[in-house]
Design a protein around this motif. Sequence first.
Motif, PDB file in Angstrom:
ATOM      1  N   ARG A 155      -5.244  -1.343   1.951  1.00  0.00           N
ATOM      2  CA  ARG A 155      -5.384  -0.854   3.330  1.00  0.00           C
ATOM      3  C   ARG A 155      -6.615  -1.478   4.003  1.00  0.00           C
ATOM      4  O   ARG A 155      -6.571  -1.854   5.188  1.00  0.00           O
ATOM      5  CB  ARG A 155      -5.533   0.661   3.340  1.00  0.00           C
ATOM      6  N   LEU A 156      -7.704  -1.563   3.266  1.00  0.00           N
ATOM      7  CA  LEU A 156      -8.923  -2.143   3.829  1.00  0.00           C
ATOM      8  C   LEU A 156      -8.746  -3.632   4.105  1.00  0.00           C
ATOM      9  O   LEU A 156      -9.289  -4.162   5.083  1.00  0.00           O
ATOM     10  CB  LEU A 156     -10.101  -1.912   2.879  1.00  0.00           C
ATOM     11  N   ARG A 157      -7.977  -4.300   3.261  1.00  0.00           N
ATOM     12  CA  ARG A 157      -7.679  -5.718   3.502  1.00  0.00           C
ATOM     13  C   ARG A 157      -6.860  -5.866   4.787  1.00  0.00           C
ATOM     14  O   ARG A 157      -7.094  -6.792   5.581  1.00  0.00           O
ATOM     15  CB  ARG A 157      -6.910  -6.293   2.296  1.00  0.00           C
ATOM     16  N   THR A 158      -5.940  -4.947   5.011  1.00  0.00           N
ATOM     17  CA  THR A 158      -5.153  -4.969   6.250  1.00  0.00           C
ATOM     18  C   THR A 158      -6.060  -4.798   7.456  1.00  0.00           C
ATOM     19  O   THR A 158      -5.885  -5.444   8.494  1.00  0.00           O
ATOM     20  CB  THR A 158      -4.104  -3.844   6.232  1.00  0.00           C
ATOM     21  N   ARG A 159      -7.061  -3.939   7.322  1.00  0.00           N
ATOM     22  CA  ARG A 159      -8.002  -3.726   8.426  1.00  0.00           C
ATOM     23  C   ARG A 159      -8.796  -4.992   8.723  1.00  0.00           C
ATOM     24  O   ARG A 159      -9.097  -5.287   9.889  1.00  0.00           O
ATOM     25  CB  ARG A 159      -8.944  -2.573   8.082  1.00  0.00           C
ATOM     26  N   GLU A 160      -9.140  -5.752   7.684  1.00  0.00           N
ATOM     27  CA  GLU A 160      -9.849  -7.014   7.897  1.00  0.00           C
ATOM     28  C   GLU A 160      -9.029  -7.957   8.773  1.00  0.00           C
ATOM     29  O   GLU A 160      -9.574  -8.687   9.601  1.00  0.00           O
ATOM     30  CB  GLU A 160     -10.119  -7.704   6.556  1.00  0.00           C
ATOM     31  N   ILE A 161      -7.718  -7.945   8.575  1.00  0.00           N
ATOM     32  CA  ILE A 161      -6.835  -8.872   9.293  1.00  0.00           C
ATOM     33  C   ILE A 161      -6.495  -8.354  10.683  1.00  0.00           C
ATOM     34  O   ILE A 161      -6.530  -9.089  11.668  1.00  0.00           O
ATOM     35  CB  ILE A 161      -5.545  -9.103   8.478  1.00  0.00           C
ATOM     36  N   MET A 162      -6.155  -7.056  10.773  1.00  0.00           N
ATOM     37  CA  MET A 162      -5.640  -6.493  12.021  1.00  0.00           C
ATOM     38  C   MET A 162      -6.724  -5.857  12.888  1.00  0.00           C
ATOM     39  O   MET A 162      -6.468  -5.532  14.047  1.00  0.00           O
ATOM     40  CB  MET A 162      -4.578  -5.433  11.697  1.00  0.00           C
ATOM     41  N   ALA A 166       0.822  -1.210   0.000  1.00  0.00           N
ATOM     42  CA  ALA A 166       0.000   0.000   0.000  1.00  0.00           C
ATOM     43  C   ALA A 166       0.855   1.260   0.000  1.00  0.00           C
ATOM     44  O   ALA A 166       0.555   2.234  -0.703  1.00  0.00           O
ATOM     45  CB  ALA A 166      -0.935  -0.006   1.206  1.00  0.00           C
ATOM     46  N   GLY A 167       1.936   1.260   0.777  1.00  0.00           N
ATOM     47  CA  GLY A 167       2.803   2.428   0.824  1.00  0.00           C
ATOM     48  C   GLY A 167       3.419   2.740  -0.524  1.00  0.00           C
ATOM     49  O   GLY A 167       3.517   3.908  -0.933  1.00  0.00           O
ATOM     50  N   LEU A 171      -5.778   2.433  10.832  1.00  0.00           N
ATOM     51  CA  LEU A 171      -6.754   3.487  10.556  1.00  0.00           C
ATOM     52  C   LEU A 171      -6.077   4.752  10.036  1.00  0.00           C
ATOM     53  O   LEU A 171      -6.578   5.415   9.114  1.00  0.00           O
ATOM     54  CB  LEU A 171      -7.559   3.799  11.818  1.00  0.00           C
ATOM     55  N   GLU A 172      -4.927   5.114  10.613  1.00  0.00           N
ATOM     56  CA  GLU A 172      -4.218   6.303  10.146  1.00  0.00           C
ATOM     57  C   GLU A 172      -3.738   6.118   8.708  1.00  0.00           C
ATOM     58  O   GLU A 172      -3.764   7.064   7.906  1.00  0.00           O
ATOM     59  CB  GLU A 172      -3.049   6.609  11.073  1.00  0.00           C
ATOM     60  N   ASP A 173      -3.288   4.918   8.377  1.00  0.00           N
ATOM     61  CA  ASP A 173      -2.856   4.656   7.001  1.00  0.00           C
ATOM     62  C   ASP A 173      -4.017   4.820   6.015  1.00  0.00           C
ATOM     63  O   ASP A 173      -3.852   5.366   4.916  1.00  0.00           O
ATOM     64  CB  ASP A 173      -2.281   3.237   6.884  1.00  0.00           C
ATOM     65  N   ILE A 174      -5.189   4.337   6.401  1.00  0.00           N
ATOM     66  CA  ILE A 174      -6.357   4.466   5.525  1.00  0.00           C
ATOM     67  C   ILE A 174      -6.693   5.941   5.308  1.00  0.00           C
ATOM     68  O   ILE A 174      -7.039   6.365   4.196  1.00  0.00           O
ATOM     69  CB  ILE A 174      -7.564   3.709   6.108  1.00  0.00           C
ATOM     70  N   VAL A 175      -6.578   6.746   6.372  1.00  0.00           N
ATOM     71  CA  VAL A 175      -6.834   8.185   6.244  1.00  0.00           C
ATOM     72  C   VAL A 175      -5.920   8.798   5.188  1.00  0.00           C
ATOM     73  O   VAL A 175      -6.356   9.590   4.344  1.00  0.00           O
ATOM     74  CB  VAL A 175      -6.641   8.896   7.597  1.00  0.00           C
ATOM     75  N   LEU A 176      -4.640   8.437   5.222  1.00  0.00           N
ATOM     76  CA  LEU A 176      -3.677   9.003   4.266  1.00  0.00           C
ATOM     77  C   LEU A 176      -4.071   8.697   2.827  1.00  0.00           C
ATOM     78  O   LEU A 176      -4.001   9.559   1.949  1.00  0.00           O
ATOM     79  CB  LEU A 176      -2.279   8.462   4.556  1.00  0.00           C
ATOM     80  N   THR A 177      -4.467   7.464   2.579  1.00  0.00           N
ATOM     81  CA  THR A 177      -4.837   7.084   1.216  1.00  0.00           C
ATOM     82  C   THR A 177      -6.151   7.746   0.802  1.00  0.00           C
ATOM     83  O   THR A 177      -6.288   8.235  -0.331  1.00  0.00           O
ATOM     84  CB  THR A 177      -4.944   5.561   1.102  1.00  0.00           C
ATOM     85  N   LEU A 178      -7.126   7.790   1.698  1.00  0.00           N
ATOM     86  CA  LEU A 178      -8.387   8.452   1.380  1.00  0.00           C
ATOM     87  C   LEU A 178      -8.190   9.936   1.100  1.00  0.00           C
ATOM     88  O   LEU A 178      -8.893  10.529   0.274  1.00  0.00           O
ATOM     89  CB  LEU A 178      -9.371   8.270   2.534  1.00  0.00           C
TER      90      LEU A 178
END
Length: 684
Positions: free
Chosen positions: A590-597, A560-561, A604-611
């Motif tokens: 990022r959303l897949r990572t959220r499913e796992i973690m 994702a990064g 959540l902060e990473d998702i904010v950056l991408t959004l």
Amino acid sequence: MSSPVRPDKAWTELRQNLGASGRQPLFVLFVDKQETLEQVHRNAHEFFQNQSEASVPMGLVYPLRTAHVVGDMRAGLEAQKGSSEVPVWLDLAVADLPHRVEEPSARDAHDEDGDTPAEVPPPTWEEARQTALVELDGLVDWLDTDLARPLIISLPEAWSTRVETLAPMLWAVRTDDITVQKTQGGEPLSKGQVTGVRVATRRAIKAHNAYTADPGAATYREFGAALGNLAQAEFDAKRFLYGISHAEQSVAIFRAIFEEKADSPQMMRDFSVALNRMGTVQLAGGKKQAALESFTECLKLRQCVREVVGDGAAVLSDLASAYEKLANVYRTLERHLDAVTNYQLALALREELYATQGESAQVIRDLVMARGKLGDSLCGQGDFSTALTYYEACIPVANRALELLGEVPQVLQGSASVHGRVGFAQRSLGQYETAVASFELALEYFIKLRDQFGPSPTTLRDMSVLLLRLGDARRAAGQSEGAMAAYEQAVEVRKELRDARRNSLAAARDLVMAITKLGDMRRELDLLDLAQESYRDALAVMRRLRERHGDTPLVLRGVAGLLDKLADTRHDLGLVTQGLSAANEALQVRLRTREIMGDDRQVLEDIVLTLQRLATREPDTERRLAAVAQVDVLFDDLMRRTDNEQMRQFYQSRRDSVMAQIDVGVPMVFHTDDDDEEDDDTKP
């Protein structure tokens, strides 16, 4: 039977059902080989490592001996009793695991030590596994009411059609059964690691049999020592869960012996060695608080030894090592003041040994390491000036080692490390020109080490880290071309490292970091086409890692990064559609990572950056507003997850800032460290 799933998906399904109501969750996991089992273990371990230190650790139970499978299994499960949502893992899986071997039978002529084998052949692992399942079937109610924790039972894939027949009650109450797909790649053990674990296992079994035949203090001690050696072998093979299990058993034995002979200095030291080993494996396995307790108890014992026998060289060396191990844990817990205090106590002992024992290679090495570790901890406090003083004090000792011992590998490695640490402190103090000179001197030692003694993986790894730091220092000093050259050289060295380590996960990630650094430098110099090429190359490596290792959080965050960086570069190149495509793919990862973690703060902060990228660049009004709304919801989630008022204020301020910049179309405001590697960039 369920359809086969990837290792990462298997853990996701397990995690989602851990909090099931009713009976304690019970899962049956079918795997094809060691690497598959290790991948699921790794996902579970990463998840629970991110949980609170106060939580119950994930337990691992696995019988070692076929003839005692029921007793070993029952004892292991009894030791894990306690109400918790953290599972216990009962490993009855692959028969040819390097940590589990069949005991020598009467069919063998001799075991590896040449002794005559037992007359009665023990059962095979197939027979032992059957016995274990029948026993478990009668323990169904006990598992629910007494064990009181979720249970994961891993079995060979070929047993997927046999469990229902052998253990019908167990099968009937299972929460789920999961078959894990066969996987390719992975990080196989080296031949030496496999041999080390197998030999240590056989010796542990032999020591147990000797104690069973002739119970006494001597045979009990030998059994404890053999378990400790097995834990060390598993640590060397990076099988930390197994290592922790055996280290705990070893410590339990030495504790029992110590309680009988508490006034014996030798027994104090033996017990301290067992505690030291357990702490080392616990720390490597992410159990920081447990490691702190082990090392604290070890230190107290070694202080007692000193009181009894005096200041002998071996006693002082043991005591210094105990202070250093305790300081290491404090440092990982970011208790820097405690770390500095213990490193100072260790250094005082190392200085005393250097003054009284002469200039032996080991004493010199220990002194340099002690000064360096103290400097490292001071860097952790931000006191780079004092750290530099300790680092520079290492230089004359390292030079003396060169005079006494010549350019042998250990000395060259030590000299390179010393000058690299000096450069790190100088760079942190803004002394970029002098830092460049220090890094270049360290590089000379690494080149000598590689040219004279070959490109070992350790040399290549350390050399590549130094090249990245040299590039950073040149970059800060305004030497852009020199920085680019250092990053390019680092990429080539890490490609060599990847090949030497058979494309392991760690080596591949190291390569990605170097390529990403090069891409960042190219982007900074407005070489956007070359930057895009670098990010694509790095992303290709990460995609291959994802194919081989599945959706582990570490790999997903790396993918994702890089997609975010690629999106930014394409946007700057005017490739709007391609940039949006990369940003949207990054969001899905990022959303897949959220499913796992789950709702981990960093996730959540990473998702904010991408959004935020999508909210500022998406031409479609409906999709842009949807991204803005998701950002708002995520900040609500972040604030709900903390009771700390300062953190709430921080997130509110950050929300306001993000929303303001979305309003004016600013694409990025927050630094993301997706490409950072802690060992390279923030620690000496």
